[in-house]
Design a protein around this motif. Structure first.
Motif, PDB file in Angstrom:
ATOM      1  N   LEU A 196      -3.203  -5.527  -7.283  1.00  0.00           N
ATOM      2  CA  LEU A 196      -3.220  -4.291  -6.501  1.00  0.00           C
ATOM      3  C   LEU A 196      -2.572  -4.493  -5.139  1.00  0.00           C
ATOM      4  O   LEU A 196      -1.939  -3.575  -4.596  1.00  0.00           O
ATOM      5  N   ALA A 197      -2.719  -5.684  -4.574  1.00  0.00           N
ATOM      6  CA  ALA A 197      -2.123  -5.985  -3.265  1.00  0.00           C
ATOM      7  C   ALA A 197      -0.603  -6.023  -3.328  1.00  0.00           C
ATOM      8  O   ALA A 197       0.059  -6.007  -2.276  1.00  0.00           O
ATOM      9  N   GLU A 198      -0.032  -6.067  -4.514  1.00  0.00           N
ATOM     10  CA  GLU A 198       1.424  -6.042  -4.665  1.00  0.00           C
ATOM     11  C   GLU A 198       1.973  -4.619  -4.628  1.00  0.00           C
ATOM     12  O   GLU A 198       3.192  -4.425  -4.527  1.00  0.00           O
ATOM     13  N   LEU A 199       1.099  -3.622  -4.716  1.00  0.00           N
ATOM     14  CA  LEU A 199       1.516  -2.227  -4.668  1.00  0.00           C
ATOM     15  C   LEU A 199       1.634  -1.762  -3.218  1.00  0.00           C
ATOM     16  O   LEU A 199       1.005  -2.324  -2.316  1.00  0.00           O
ATOM     17  N   ASP A 200       2.407  -0.730  -2.995  1.00  0.00           N
ATOM     18  CA  ASP A 200       2.552  -0.143  -1.659  1.00  0.00           C
ATOM     19  C   ASP A 200       1.499   0.950  -1.506  1.00  0.00           C
ATOM     20  O   ASP A 200       1.718   2.102  -1.884  1.00  0.00           O
ATOM     21  N   VAL A 201       0.345   0.578  -0.984  1.00  0.00           N
ATOM     22  CA  VAL A 201      -0.824   1.465  -0.929  1.00  0.00           C
ATOM     23  C   VAL A 201      -1.110   1.875   0.515  1.00  0.00           C
ATOM     24  O   VAL A 201      -1.035   1.055   1.428  1.00  0.00           O
ATOM     25  N   GLU A 202      -1.448   3.134   0.668  1.00  0.00           N
ATOM     26  CA  GLU A 202      -1.905   3.633   1.963  1.00  0.00           C
ATOM     27  C   GLU A 202      -3.386   3.998   1.925  1.00  0.00           C
ATOM     28  O   GLU A 202      -4.121   3.772   2.875  1.00  0.00           O
TER      29      GLU A 202
END
Length: 228
Positions: A196-202
């Protein structure tokens, strides 16, 4: 920020002698509403009220996509099926627990389980659903359960994490990793947090604790803390 066309919900239940609050989500599409997790028996009435507030109805629900098979996510499924026709989707590694071929992994084999339901669509990870909020990606996040998945909306940097991360922990910051007591394969679950930390999350929406201003950096911090 929650994307337009995505509705985060709050359901309350009596469960195990205590009050349990959970946060499914409903996603609008051209083919009806996709409900991300259901909740426990009794969820249908709460769902109807929540959808009405958004100008929708139970009849608009065309699919339930289960992040995983735990009872607090899936036990209300057959009740909802009695109210409206549904397609049920979940990861292929979750399907045997939903449809009754296997007993739920966190329930003693002698204990009564929730009523099985037919799984119509078995996911493998990497699928894309087209929604009113743009593409919704299926991200494999096993560990909390064998085939747990999370859902990611890249156009809005919005993550629906299921139980892969949680937002109801004790301490000054409620946001954290999966709960070890309810996570049979914690090492695998930690690596899922890393995915999940590899995704661009806001923004991250958790089934337990609701929506958090938890971005990629915060998820990465949780991952680093869990693996040390």
């Amino acid at each position: 920020m929650t994307p337009e066309g995505v509705h985060t919900l709050t359901f309350e239940f009596e469960f195990g002698g205590r009050e349990l609050t959970v946060h499914p989500a409903a996603v609008e599409t051209d083919h009806g509403v996709v409900l991300l997790d259901v909740g426990l028996p009794g969820a249908t009435d709460q769902l109807g009220d929540a959808l009405a507030e958004a100008g929708l109805s139970l009849a608009d629900v065309s699919m339930v996509l289960l992040t995983h098979h735990d009872g607090d996510h899936a036990a209300g499924l057959t009740e909802l099926e009695g109210e409206t026709p549904l397609i049920v989707a979940t990861h292929e590694d979750e399907a045997p627990y939903v449809d009754g071929r296997r007993h739920p992994v966190k329930t003693d084999s002698d204990d009564e389980r929730y009523p099985p339901a037919t799984v119509d669509l078995e996911l493998t990870g990497g699928e894309t659903f087209h929604t009113a909020a743009g593409p919704m990606w299926v991200v494999e996040t096993p560990g909390h359960s064998p085939g747990h998945v999370s859902l990611y909306f890249p156009d809005h940097r919005f993550l629906v994490a299921g139980d892969a991360v949680t937002n109801d922990n004790e301490g000054p910051d409620a946001f954290g990793g999966p709960k070890p007591h309810f996570t049979p394969e914690m090492d695998v679950a930690v690596e899922s947090v890393g995915r999940l930390a590899e995704l661009d999350v806001e923004t991250t929406h958790c089934y337990h604790g609701g929506t958090a201003d938890a971005d990629t950096d915060r998820i990465a911090t949780i991952y680093d803390e869990l693996r040390t």
